[in-house]
Design a protein around this motif. Sequence first.
Motif, PDB file in Angstrom:
ATOM      1  N   ALA A 222      36.953  39.970  50.982  1.00  0.00           N
ATOM      2  CA  ALA A 222      36.244  39.785  52.434  1.00  0.00           C
ATOM      3  C   ALA A 222      36.709  40.603  53.613  1.00  0.00           C
ATOM      4  CB  ALA A 222      36.789  38.121  52.663  1.00  0.00           C
ATOM      5  N   ALA A 223      37.919  41.024  53.597  1.00  0.00           N
ATOM      6  CA  ALA A 223      38.301  42.029  54.713  1.00  0.00           C
ATOM      7  C   ALA A 223      37.427  43.169  54.615  1.00  0.00           C
ATOM      8  CB  ALA A 223      39.903  42.182  54.500  1.00  0.00           C
ATOM      9  N   LYS A 224      37.194  43.717  53.294  1.00  0.00           N
ATOM     10  CA  LYS A 224      36.557  45.009  52.970  1.00  0.00           C
ATOM     11  C   LYS A 224      34.883  44.886  53.508  1.00  0.00           C
ATOM     12  CE  LYS A 224      39.826  47.581  50.009  1.00  0.00           C
ATOM     13  NZ  LYS A 224      39.844  48.160  48.801  1.00  0.00           N
ATOM     14  N   LEU A 225      34.378  43.634  52.890  1.00  0.00           N
ATOM     15  CA  LEU A 225      32.905  43.727  53.085  1.00  0.00           C
ATOM     16  C   LEU A 225      32.871  43.405  54.595  1.00  0.00           C
ATOM     17  CD1 LEU A 225      30.365  43.065  51.631  1.00  0.00           C
ATOM     18  CD2 LEU A 225      30.892  40.662  51.502  1.00  0.00           C
ATOM     19  N   GLU A 226      33.540  42.835  55.417  1.00  0.00           N
ATOM     20  CA  GLU A 226      33.315  42.600  56.855  1.00  0.00           C
ATOM     21  C   GLU A 226      33.245  44.085  57.600  1.00  0.00           C
ATOM     22  OE1 GLU A 226      35.704  40.498  60.441  1.00  0.00           O
ATOM     23  OE2 GLU A 226      34.918  39.163  58.724  1.00  0.00           O
TER      24      GLU A 226
ATOM     25  N   TYR B 248      23.216  37.887  40.005  1.00  0.00           N
ATOM     26  CA  TYR B 248      23.178  39.616  40.268  1.00  0.00           C
ATOM     27  C   TYR B 248      23.516  40.048  38.885  1.00  0.00           C
ATOM     28  CZ  TYR B 248      28.119  39.009  41.773  1.00  0.00           C
ATOM     29  OH  TYR B 248      29.338  38.589  41.888  1.00  0.00           O
ATOM     30  N   HIS B 249      23.257  39.321  37.839  1.00  0.00           N
ATOM     31  CA  HIS B 249      23.684  39.636  36.412  1.00  0.00           C
ATOM     32  C   HIS B 249      23.005  40.973  35.977  1.00  0.00           C
ATOM     33  CE1 HIS B 249      19.806  37.965  35.501  1.00  0.00           C
ATOM     34  NE2 HIS B 249      19.850  38.573  34.051  1.00  0.00           N
ATOM     35  N   ALA B 250      21.968  41.204  36.424  1.00  0.00           N
ATOM     36  CA  ALA B 250      21.171  42.795  36.003  1.00  0.00           C
ATOM     37  C   ALA B 250      21.192  43.803  37.099  1.00  0.00           C
ATOM     38  CB  ALA B 250      19.925  42.215  35.604  1.00  0.00           C
ATOM     39  N   HIS B 251      21.964  43.543  38.160  1.00  0.00           N
ATOM     40  CA  HIS B 251      22.018  44.304  39.293  1.00  0.00           C
ATOM     41  C   HIS B 251      22.363  45.832  39.016  1.00  0.00           C
ATOM     42  CE1 HIS B 251      22.378  46.216  43.207  1.00  0.00           C
ATOM     43  NE2 HIS B 251      21.773  45.065  43.923  1.00  0.00           N
TER      44      HIS B 251
ATOM     45  N   GLU C 167      26.674  49.364  37.262  1.00  0.00           N
ATOM     46  CA  GLU C 167      27.263  50.532  37.161  1.00  0.00           C
ATOM     47  C   GLU C 167      28.858  50.288  37.518  1.00  0.00           C
ATOM     48  OE1 GLU C 167      28.235  54.378  36.857  1.00  0.00           O
ATOM     49  OE2 GLU C 167      26.447  53.459  36.134  1.00  0.00           O
ATOM     50  N   ALA C 168      29.085  49.308  38.436  1.00  0.00           N
ATOM     51  CA  ALA C 168      30.286  49.202  38.817  1.00  0.00           C
ATOM     52  C   ALA C 168      31.440  48.729  37.388  1.00  0.00           C
ATOM     53  CB  ALA C 168      30.653  47.980  39.666  1.00  0.00           C
ATOM     54  N   LEU C 169      30.768  47.843  36.658  1.00  0.00           N
ATOM     55  CA  LEU C 169      31.498  47.440  35.465  1.00  0.00           C
ATOM     56  C   LEU C 169      31.714  48.847  34.602  1.00  0.00           C
ATOM     57  CD1 LEU C 169      29.657  44.120  34.431  1.00  0.00           C
ATOM     58  CD2 LEU C 169      31.883  44.407  35.383  1.00  0.00           C
ATOM     59  N   ALA C 170      30.587  49.591  34.437  1.00  0.00           N
ATOM     60  CA  ALA C 170      30.513  50.889  33.495  1.00  0.00           C
ATOM     61  C   ALA C 170      31.619  51.920  34.047  1.00  0.00           C
ATOM     62  CB  ALA C 170      29.371  51.549  33.591  1.00  0.00           C
ATOM     63  N   GLU C 171      31.516  51.899  35.518  1.00  0.00           N
ATOM     64  CA  GLU C 171      32.700  52.794  35.903  1.00  0.00           C
ATOM     65  C   GLU C 171      33.975  52.472  35.897  1.00  0.00           C
ATOM     66  OE1 GLU C 171      33.541  53.261  40.758  1.00  0.00           O
ATOM     67  OE2 GLU C 171      31.376  54.200  40.206  1.00  0.00           O
TER      68      GLU C 171
ATOM     69  N   ILE D 252      32.542  46.349  46.251  1.00  0.00           N
ATOM     70  CA  ILE D 252      32.139  46.118  47.595  1.00  0.00           C
ATOM     71  C   ILE D 252      30.774  46.908  48.088  1.00  0.00           C
ATOM     72  CG2 ILE D 252      32.999  46.375  50.207  1.00  0.00           C
ATOM     73  CD1 ILE D 252      34.842  44.678  48.370  1.00  0.00           C
ATOM     74  N   GLU D 253      30.403  47.906  47.645  1.00  0.00           N
ATOM     75  CA  GLU D 253      29.345  48.342  47.746  1.00  0.00           C
ATOM     76  C   GLU D 253      28.077  47.663  47.380  1.00  0.00           C
ATOM     77  OE1 GLU D 253      28.265  51.112  49.433  1.00  0.00           O
ATOM     78  OE2 GLU D 253      29.715  52.337  49.770  1.00  0.00           O
ATOM     79  N   MET D 254      28.333  47.135  45.877  1.00  0.00           N
ATOM     80  CA  MET D 254      27.612  46.266  45.356  1.00  0.00           C
ATOM     81  C   MET D 254      27.142  45.009  46.293  1.00  0.00           C
ATOM     82  SD  MET D 254      26.916  43.226  43.517  1.00  0.00           S
ATOM     83  CE  MET D 254      28.655  43.000  42.823  1.00  0.00           C
ATOM     84  N   MET D 255      28.172  44.312  46.814  1.00  0.00           N
ATOM     85  CA  MET D 255      28.089  42.997  47.450  1.00  0.00           C
ATOM     86  C   MET D 255      27.241  43.472  48.794  1.00  0.00           C
ATOM     87  SD  MET D 255      31.596  41.334  47.528  1.00  0.00           S
ATOM     88  CE  MET D 255      32.997  41.655  45.962  1.00  0.00           C
ATOM     89  N   THR D 256      27.789  44.699  49.267  1.00  0.00           N
ATOM     90  CA  THR D 256      26.650  45.263  50.767  1.00  0.00           C
ATOM     91  C   THR D 256      25.438  45.281  50.275  1.00  0.00           C
ATOM     92  OG1 THR D 256      28.584  46.371  51.125  1.00  0.00           O
ATOM     93  CG2 THR D 256      26.726  47.089  52.337  1.00  0.00           C
ATOM     94  N   SER D 257      24.950  45.773  49.118  1.00  0.00           N
ATOM     95  CA  SER D 257      23.511  45.839  48.768  1.00  0.00           C
ATOM     96  C   SER D 257      22.799  44.376  48.533  1.00  0.00           C
ATOM     97  CB  SER D 257      23.386  46.860  47.518  1.00  0.00           C
ATOM     98  OG  SER D 257      23.624  48.047  47.624  1.00  0.00           O
ATOM     99  N   LEU D 258      23.507  43.567  48.014  1.00  0.00           N
ATOM    100  CA  LEU D 258      23.065  42.336  47.962  1.00  0.00           C
ATOM    101  C   LEU D 258      22.695  41.668  49.142  1.00  0.00           C
ATOM    102  CD1 LEU D 258      25.409  40.779  45.159  1.00  0.00           C
ATOM    103  CD2 LEU D 258      23.099  41.424  44.780  1.00  0.00           C
TER     104      LEU D 258
END
Length: 320
Positions: A85-89, A162-165, A170-174, A309-315
């Motif tokens: 939450a802190a990083k996303l904010e 977001y199961h196929a986002h 990529e975050a999982l793969a990374e 966090i990048e992924m959440m930002t995109s969502l």
Amino acid sequence: MEHRDKQGVLLVNLGTPDAPTPAAVKRFLSQFLHDKRVVDLTRWLWCPLLHGIILPLRSPRVAKLYQSVWMDEGSPLMVYSQRQAAKLEAKLNLPVELGMTYGNPSLLSGVQSLLARGVEEIIILPLYPQYSGTTSAAVFDGVSKAFKQLPVIPAFSLIHDYHAHPQYIEALAESVRAHWDEHGKGEYLLCSYHGIPKRYADNGDVYPMHCERTTLLLGQALGLTEQQIGMSYQSRFGREEWLTPYTDKTLERLPTEGIKRLDIITPAFSADCLETLEEIAEECKESFLGAGGEMFHYIGCLNDSDSHIEMMTSLVARYR
């Protein structure tokens, strides 16, 4: 511009006991297991069973398990959720508050905190990549219940799944690649998802389809063959049939098929918690090694990693 300044994000996860004590665990489990989305049995049948047998027996045992994974700052799920939450904010430059479906902080308190910060439109982000009625829909129910207690319902958007986002995959793969770089690559990557009763899927819950799609896309991103990656379901409860294959049975079987070096990841969990740190990293490791496995590596959840966090930002960006 003025409109955007009035947006805020409610970050939602399942929740956690307030303390690793039998009393706190009992309170949490009681709220969780009372939800008809989670257990849909007839109340007159289920409630006496829950309060007379299940809670008195399970609470002390589960409290001991929580004690084994509790961090200095608190429950792992809460610690990682607060960091998220802190990083996303900071990333969004928008108010972000936590709300848990069960336990504290409640969905109502999360909504009220956003309203107190001047938010007029709430973007609700349940951290469940794969949709299920037992989790994602329970968030909607809980938010609706919270809204009933407000004089004015704020405008809101609910992120469905977001199961196929691409950024999630990529975050999982990374995270898998980083683990391989540090520890070496196992012979097989097992994706363990939280199970649900098979009956729920038979009645239309899309969860297993989402889990299969995530696994397929992750395998493709990592360049793995069908013989190098698979999936299973963990954490079943009660006597009825749940989604199969079961994680524990899979771990007992794999060494007999010649797979001795295993990597395991839990893509349905967005933050490490009891089910990952104790059930997978400890119990499942024992099962695999006891069945003849030689190497067992648990790959942690995405937690508050930059890519997560990048992924959440995109969502969230789709709703701005």
